[in-house]
Design a protein around this motif. Structure first.
Motif, PDB file in Angstrom:
ATOM      1  N   SER A  95       0.834  -1.211   0.000  1.00  0.00           N
ATOM      2  CA  SER A  95       0.000   0.000   0.000  1.00  0.00           C
ATOM      3  C   SER A  95       0.867   1.258   0.000  1.00  0.00           C
ATOM      4  CB  SER A  95      -0.954  -0.002   1.199  1.00  0.00           C
ATOM      5  OG  SER A  95      -0.266  -0.171   2.415  1.00  0.00           O
ATOM      6  N   SER A  98       2.058   1.813  -3.516  1.00  0.00           N
ATOM      7  CA  SER A  98       0.961   2.333  -4.333  1.00  0.00           C
ATOM      8  C   SER A  98       0.729   3.816  -4.066  1.00  0.00           C
ATOM      9  CB  SER A  98      -0.316   1.536  -4.055  1.00  0.00           C
ATOM     10  OG  SER A  98      -0.119   0.155  -4.297  1.00  0.00           O
ATOM     11  N   LEU A 220      -6.022   3.657   0.348  1.00  0.00           N
ATOM     12  CA  LEU A 220      -4.818   2.828   0.355  1.00  0.00           C
ATOM     13  C   LEU A 220      -4.109   2.897   1.706  1.00  0.00           C
ATOM     14  CD1 LEU A 220      -3.339   3.842  -3.139  1.00  0.00           C
ATOM     15  CD2 LEU A 220      -4.695   1.806  -2.596  1.00  0.00           C
ATOM     16  N   LEU A 297      -3.902  -2.520  -7.118  1.00  0.00           N
ATOM     17  CA  LEU A 297      -4.311  -1.289  -6.440  1.00  0.00           C
ATOM     18  C   LEU A 297      -4.193  -0.064  -7.333  1.00  0.00           C
ATOM     19  CD1 LEU A 297      -2.765  -1.835  -2.880  1.00  0.00           C
ATOM     20  CD2 LEU A 297      -5.144  -2.162  -3.587  1.00  0.00           C
TER      21      LEU A 297
END
Length: 780
Positions: A95, A98, A220, A297
């Motif tokens: 995450s 991302s 996220l 993602l």
């Protein structure tokens, strides 16, 4: 008595005046008490906690290195330099990667991402990856959720002419890397909050770079913040709260595909992130390259997102199977280990174990054996072992492993979790040294898992509104645990549920309020809980909604029974079946009639043997038959003090329904003899018994009592008065006393109801508080 599996620390203090404390907030006394226990003692603190705001986030430029980092990235954008985001393979790292990539692209940067392969490259930055990045034309590398221990790799970056920006949150080690700059809350004395997750640090970087709060990234941010188990306090609470709202409403194709794959409908909670979303994202990096998780993602293509979500779900199923197999192997290794080498800290290793799942296996071993655990997979080709560790509260893994740092080739982590690589030849020394350190620091009590109990509740005072108000303290997690409540009540109903009958369901009632209790995985305790016992349980309060109907519920985490227990199996023909599920360790059977065999091959003792037994503590007493007098059993109970009593006796020839003749009956019979001079039992007994409404046994009983008292003579069945009887009481007859005692025994021990029988035993039991003493660990 039934002992709890965990140590219960009662953290509340009834002295707190909840009628005054935070009264202006308009919340219940119970909720105010829960805030107090979280050190939230001022109205302003409580408002910030109950009503988090994005305005509560700190200025990212308070973090050291932030100015230098953002200026360098803006320069890279201006120069059209290539930027590589170097991430980690867990949910936090995925995450964070991302978030960083999306922020850089929003800022106009030319960037890509790279996550090392756990199996071929190991954890964190590595020289080969940096050299490969240089060959591909990258001028700047930004690490996310990793890099604080990359001393050598920072030197390599400098040699290659790459500007290395490290963003991380892991524990700072003795030497900091010589990077272009480091953004790390714990390496920044001026930053107000030091417990951000890796994705939280990336988010702060994104905020500084973009010059605004990028709320579009919160869906996220919440994944890594919750999945990485950082304390949900201060900024993390804000990020988690708004992140849960954002991910629940997210239009991001990858999030929607993942929710669909998990079967999640409606709003997401910290539980759905922690137990469904996080594990699936983690599974990718545990079994292969984690890049598909980042791609899922980041993608804007719904079809690609669904394909990637299916792949991730399949990998998660594979991960679950691998974890189960390795955990079974590890447990068998430990159960067969008689050396004592793993007595305080478990260190197990085997060729071929998948290093990607060993952290989960270590967690399972900690839960199973209540000891710190290191689980290592051995690579025969390299002669190295790679794996993960998990710990108990009392043993700081990071601090203690740093004391033996030379044994590791690579090491990093936190107090409760760590990852490492070491030579196979060092495994035995690592096991020896960590066990030595644990033996120096820990007491036997430290190896019992402890839980904090926040309040004892009265079932009658519970309501849906109260539980909904408690939910305002969410999101729950590290630093803000979901409150555990204590109840002490006799359930109206207990039953086993589940396809394998491996769960328990309780139903508690008080003053019109019903509370259902669910105890997952505790089905084996069913036979060890008497239906009428007072059960103490700790658990999380919640609301179970089914078909539009809401019911109060407590998810039970542990339970205990402080009092001794009576199991009432009187008259049953199926004693073996009744006892089959019970834990009969340290149990014996007692027989007054010389019974030699007992159910389930329990050891049978007589009165003398059990009173003077040298076998040690008798935890449970299985009563096979009745004593001749109540005092006999009373003496045994008083001496043995069993924690459980099983009343398993039956009566085939009851005395109770053949009533003891009254004194008037005896007078009438004596008068009849005086009038008729004698009675021939052979010819006249039946007629006389019928006339009086007696049975033959009653007539014989009266005759035998008179004979023992020398009131009558009996010769060849002919009963006649003794010419000169002495004055005696009926109680002087052994037969009369025996009948009297037998009636008392049957009345008290067989024909009584449960509560009457329990009360009779109670008078011989020491009234000790068998519960683990409450330990107040917080409060005034």
């Amino acid at each position: 008595m039934l002992k709890s599996k965990m140590k219960w620390n009662f953290t509340y203090n009834d002295i707190v005046d909840t009628e005054v404390f935070l009264e202006e907030l308009g919340i219940s006394p119970l909720t105010r008490k829960l805030l107090w226990q979280r050190n939230i003692t001022e109205p302003e603190m409580a408002k910030r906690f109950l009503f988090p705001s994005l305005d509560h986030l700190h200025d990212p430029f308070l973090m050291e290195g932030m100015i230098e980092a953002t200026e360098r990235i803006r320069l890279a954008i201006e120069r059209k330099e290539n930027i590589l985001v170097f991430g980690d393979y867990d949910a936090d790292g995925v995450s964070a990667t991302s978030v960083m990539v999306e922020a850089l692209r929003e800022a106009g940067a030319a960037c890509d991402f790279y996550i090392p392969n756990r199996f071929t490259e190991g954890y964190g930055p590595n020289e080969a990856a940096f050299r490969n990045a240089k060959d591909k034309g990258f001028d700047v590398i930004i690490t996310v959720d990793t890099g604080i221990a990359a001393v050598h790799e920072a030197d390599v970056a400098k040699e290659l002419g790459i500007d290395l920006i490290i963003t991380d949150h892991h524990e700072v080690q003795d030497q900091l890397p010589d990077a272009y700059t480091i953004i790390h809350p714990k390496a920044s004395a001026s930053y107000p909050f030091q417990e951000l997750a890796g994705v939280g640090v990336a988010f702060k970087f994104a905020q500084a770079l973009l010059g605004r709060l990028p709320q579009e990234l919160l869906d996220l941010v919440v994944i890594g913040t919750i999945a990485d188990l950082v304390p949900l306090q201060d900024e993390n609470r804000v990020l988690a709260s708004f992140g849960l709202q954002a991910i629940s409403q997210s239009k991001r194709p990858g999030i929607q595909a993942l929710k669909k794959m998990c079967g999640i409908e409606g709003d997401l909670t910290e539980e759905t992130i922690g137990f469904m979303i996080g594990p699936r994202i983690n599974a990718v990096g545990r079994l292969q390259d984690a890049s598909p998780a980042v791609e899922m993602l980041l993608t804007e293509d719904y079809e690609q997102a669904e394909d990637l979500a299916k792949l991730i779900d399949q990998l998660n199923k594979e991960r679950q199977k691998i974890v189960s197999d390795i955990a079974d192997e590890a447990e068998k290794m430990l159960e067969g280990d008689e050396s004592g080498d793993n007595a305080s800290v478990i260190v197990v290793a085997k060729i071929g174990w998948n290093p990607g799942v060993l952290g989960i296996v270590a967690s399972k071993l900690v839960g199973r054996f209540d000891r710190p655990a290191i689980v290592l997979g051995i690579d025969e080709e390299t002669g190295e072992a790679k794996g993960s560790a998990r710990s108990i509260d009392a043993f700081d893994l990071f601090v203690n492993c740093m004391k033996v740092r030379p044994l590791f080739k690579h090491f990093g982590g936190h107090a409760q979790a760590a990852g490492m690589t070491l030579k196979v030849d060092n495994i035995d020394e690592l096991r020896h040294e960590l066990n030595r350190l644990a033996d120096e620091q820990l007491t036997p009590n430290d190896f019992t898992q402890s839980v904090d109990v926040e309040n004892t509740i009265d079932i009658a005072e519970l309501s849906l509104q109260q539980i909904e108000e408690i939910a305002k303290l969410s999101p729950f997690g590290m630093g803000n645990p979901k409150p555990l409540f204590h109840i002490d009540h006799a359930p109206k109903e207990i039953r086993q549920i589940g396809s394998k009958q491996n769960h328990l369901k309780f139903q508690f009632h008080k003053s019109g309020t019903q509370l259902d209790g669910i105890a997952f995985g505790m089905g084996d305790l069913y036979s060890d809980i008497s239906p009428y016992s007072n059960v103490e349980a700790i658990g999380e309060l919640g609301i179970n909604e089914w078909n539009g109907r809401k019911k109060l519920q407590i998810m039970i985490k542990d339970l205990r029974i402080a009092e001794w227990q009576l199991f009432d199996y009187r008259g049953s023909k199926y004693i073996e079946k009744k006892l089959s599920g019970s834990n009969l360790n340290d149990h014996v059977a007692l027989s007054f009639d010389g019974v030699s065999q007992a159910p389930l091959n329990l050891n049978v003792l007589d009165k003398h043997s059990i009173m003077y037994s040298e076998e040690g503590q008798v935890s449970g007493l299985v009563l096979l038959d009745l004593p001749s007098k109540l005092e006999e059993l009373g003496e045994i109970i008083e001496a043995v003090q069993p924690r459980k009593i099983y009343a398993c006796y039956r009566i085939d020839d009851s005395t109770f329904f053949n009533k003891l003749p009254t004194r008037e009956d005896f007078k009438w019979f004596y008068g009849m003899l005086m009038k008729h001079k004698s009675l021939d039992m052979k010819y006249g007994a039946s007629k006389l018994a019928s006339y009086k409404g007696w049975d033959k046994d009653t007539l014989e009983f009266i005759s035998q009592v008179f004979f023992e008292l020398d009131f009558v003579k009996i010769e060849n069945g002919l009963i006649s008065l003794h010419p000169s009887p002495s004055k005696k009481d009926l109680n002087d007859s052994d037969t009369y006393q025996l009948k009297q005692r037998r009636l008392q025994v049957e009345k008290k021990l067989y024909y009584s109801n449960y509560q009457e029988l329990k009360s009779w035993f109670d008078q011989y039991m020491e009234q000790l508080d068998l519960a683990v003493k409450e330990e107040v660990t917080h409060g005034l």
